[in-house]
Motif scaffolding. Sequence first.
Motif, PDB file in Angstrom:
ATOM      1  N   ARG A 451     -50.441 -31.955  30.921  1.00 26.68           N
ATOM      2  CA  ARG A 451     -48.984 -31.834  30.960  1.00 26.68           C
ATOM      3  C   ARG A 451     -48.447 -32.251  32.322  1.00 26.68           C
ATOM      4  O   ARG A 451     -49.030 -31.993  33.354  1.00 26.68           O
ATOM      5  CB  ARG A 451     -48.582 -30.380  30.671  1.00 26.68           C
ATOM      6  N   THR A 452     -47.290 -32.888  32.310  1.00 25.30           N
ATOM      7  CA  THR A 452     -46.669 -33.304  33.562  1.00 25.30           C
ATOM      8  C   THR A 452     -45.444 -32.468  33.897  1.00 25.30           C
ATOM      9  O   THR A 452     -44.790 -32.723  34.900  1.00 25.30           O
ATOM     10  CB  THR A 452     -46.260 -34.781  33.492  1.00 25.30           C
ATOM     11  N   ASP A 453     -45.122 -31.458  33.051  1.00 26.54           N
ATOM     12  CA  ASP A 453     -43.968 -30.619  33.344  1.00 26.54           C
ATOM     13  C   ASP A 453     -44.353 -29.440  34.233  1.00 26.54           C
ATOM     14  O   ASP A 453     -43.512 -28.607  34.553  1.00 26.54           O
ATOM     15  CB  ASP A 453     -43.326 -30.106  32.056  1.00 26.54           C
TER      16      ASP A 453
END
Length: 948
Positions: A451-453
């Motif tokens: 995930r990049t959040d």
Amino acid sequence: MTAAPPSSPPFRDPRLPFARRAQDLCSRLTVEEKAAFLHQFVPAVERLGVAAFRTGQEALHGVAWMGPATVFPQAVGLGATWNPDLVRRVGEAVSRELRAMRARDERVGLNVWAPVVNPLRHPLWGRNEEGYSEDARLTSVLAAAYTRGLRGDHPVYWRSAPVLKHWLAHNNETDRDTASSSVRPRVLHEFDLRAFRGAVEAGAVAGVMPAYNLVNGRPNHVSPYLRDPLRTWTDQELLVCSDAGAPSNLVDSEHYFDTHEQALAASLRAGVDSFTDHGEDSATTVGRVLKALGEGLLTEADLDRAVTRQLSVRLRLGEFDPDGGPHARDLAFDTPEHRALAQEAAEQSVVLLRNEGVLPLAPGARVAVVGLLADECKVDWYSGALIRSRTPLAGLRERFGAERVEFAEGADRLVLRTSAGDFLRVPGAAGASGPARDAEGALDPALLTGRTDLPPVTTGGTGTEFAVVDWGEGVLTLRAPDGRLLSVAEDGYVRASADRPGGWVVQETFRLEPRGDGHLLRHLGTGRCVTVGADGVRVAEAADGAGEVFRTVWTARGEEEAARAAAGADVVVVVAGNDPHINGRETQDRRTLRLPGHQERLLRAALAANPRTVLALVSSYPYAVDVDRVPAVLWSAHGGQAAGTALARVLAGDVSPSGRLPQTWYADDADLPPLLDYDLIASRQTYLYFEGEPLFPFGHGLSYAEFAYQDLSARVEGDAVRVSFSLTNAGGVAAAEVAQLYVRAVSPSVPRPRRELLAHRREVLEPGRTAVVSFDVPLPELAFWDVALDRPRLEGGAYEFLVGASAEDVRLRATVTVDGEPAAPRAVVERGIDAASFDEQSGVEIVDRTKVEGDAVTPLDRDHGELLYRDCDFGSGVAGVVVEVSGTGSVELSLGDGSRVARLAPEGPTAGPYDYAVLSAPLAAHGVHDLRVRLRGPLRLARMGFTG
């Protein structure tokens, strides 16, 4: 059956035969539309009201890749049940869930790419989890059962259309798209083809998928075996679907053809009907088809043949019927029955390997649960998303009470210090408090890896203590205190963002590599080292980029935690094994049978603290484990959603273990041949030929009951051998026994298996009860492939029938003499000798005689190889020999006494490997002799003939 409206075209009329309907629809398509039908993603034809179609839905042990579904044990675990009825019921449940999921999402396909029918020849194969057994017959029986379940029991219409994987002789991931399996005729017919044949002949198979590899130098996607024997085994149309990217491999990696148009045309003519290439973009494939037509490489009739086969499958699925066919409303999903079946399958897949009185566990026992897999319910590449799950820890706490079960994971722990003196730190973030689980213990399927959040890892403070798991060969995962694994996303930053390892390329594995007085941290998914800079913690931009040299500060060792928990318990359960995404999976073979060192340390620590230790192995493949000091050992494959409940119930004695090993467990890596050696006979592979002492033999599995075998009778009755015996439960608990029937030829004329499974029966018996078990073995089942005759031959003579509880635990024996076809010398004057039909070989591999069909032989090291052809009958005498060869080098022939009788060599290299020269030389021989042939140089020998 709902009739089509009177104005409907014939392909819509369910009263007509499928063949007529398929031909009608095919005739209405334009050439461009037919070309588009050859790609995996078939577009809709709106003018005919024909919907889009997709070949290929993964459903190996539950519906995969399409969201939550019931997850059953891995295929090798289903193989361990030795229970065709159970496997059939699993197939039924999977096909019903397919229909239900398709009703909600039209992306879910009904053309199912399962099961995997490759026998598990070599336990280091990365895809071991996907097959059923090392035995071809058992594999075929279970594959037929699963496909019958997937197909459904309607006499005409199919609930789903199963495609068998992977045709043919495919057991290596190493160089899988360029490696050639050298398979001699006996191995081909007695082993690899046998596994597929029974499943196809059972009548519930819609097609096959060719494998990436080559067989005897020819890619499977242009194999002549797709025509004969495959399509001779059934009267039904079979749909052959390529593996993903394989059509392009024919040019790009295998360099077998010069152009993609040539490759596609050759595949289509060989029998491939659907091309899985370039993802959902069909433009490239369609363009190649149309260009091949324009170049005269294909005809429209070639397209019609493939399109009609596809339409035959779609018609069987009821797609063109007005009411969608009888299965259109068969929509069971995640039902209580499916949940119960998942638990039943998981229970039956547990194999008790060793028990010195520790099991079953006492009802009030205080249990220490130790291990890196103890609180895990693993999924693999072909699993669906878990709707619910039970880990071993959860199952044991539910069964024995949470207060009586202590847990020690046993992970090592460290902090990483940079060269500047800072520590790696995982920043806090909303939504990063740990894996989200529902009331059933299932992981949130929306939680994706990479995930990049979430914020990237940074430096500062006292640092984050990471739980480190070594999965073997130095492959590590690092877990933050919130439960997330370190991962690297496409932006290159390191984050604690993954719930578990996953993805086609795993981004959650690392390796610590010594460098000076510290370590580089190499990310294995990218092959790049972790760096620390002004822009944060990320992997280096280049593969050879400099990495940060970290100081590793170990704060805890897992074996100390394990020992503390073990010392205070009545019994210890060490749960060990593998993660199916690491060190052994599709694209990656294993390097060793050994249990990872980290897990061996945990086991030793538990045993030292408490000798009443049970080892529960949960893995996709066999291990070589030192078990002499371990009083009880169990194994199961990753058991799907009910794995933990099943293991707890077996440990507690609620059910007696009834699983049996579907493959040999070897004691040491030295017992294994090279991974790419496909000659079972010469290298003595699998239980059929292995002459060493296995750690645990094929078919092995203990019970909580004892079974007595008595009153064996074996006799020839007509065209079969009738074998019967009595089986008695002499124990104190109800239990299932898997009675196994093997055979061996007593005095064979050629090397035959030490013993070979003919049949088996799973009998559930109450204490003191007896069952009479009978098998009728058709005499042709005793035949072998006679290379001199190029067909099966039933050899007359004595056969010993062996009944028992495993391939090595034989309880009863009886010898039967059968009439058969006597051995005869090779009629070499009349028939000649195909070079690949040797009896023995040394230093030789089989290669393609031409790109279309036939085999030749060549020296492995291009210097020297030897072939032996036994009992060649030269009759009243021959005066010469004629050979077909290509390349350069020499062929030397000698009779059994070793004297050289002829030497032949091309005057110079032939134009290419498929350009054969016909050479002749004097050779005087008469009567029957063994013939030895020595090959020298980079030469291919296709055939030998003899002249008067």
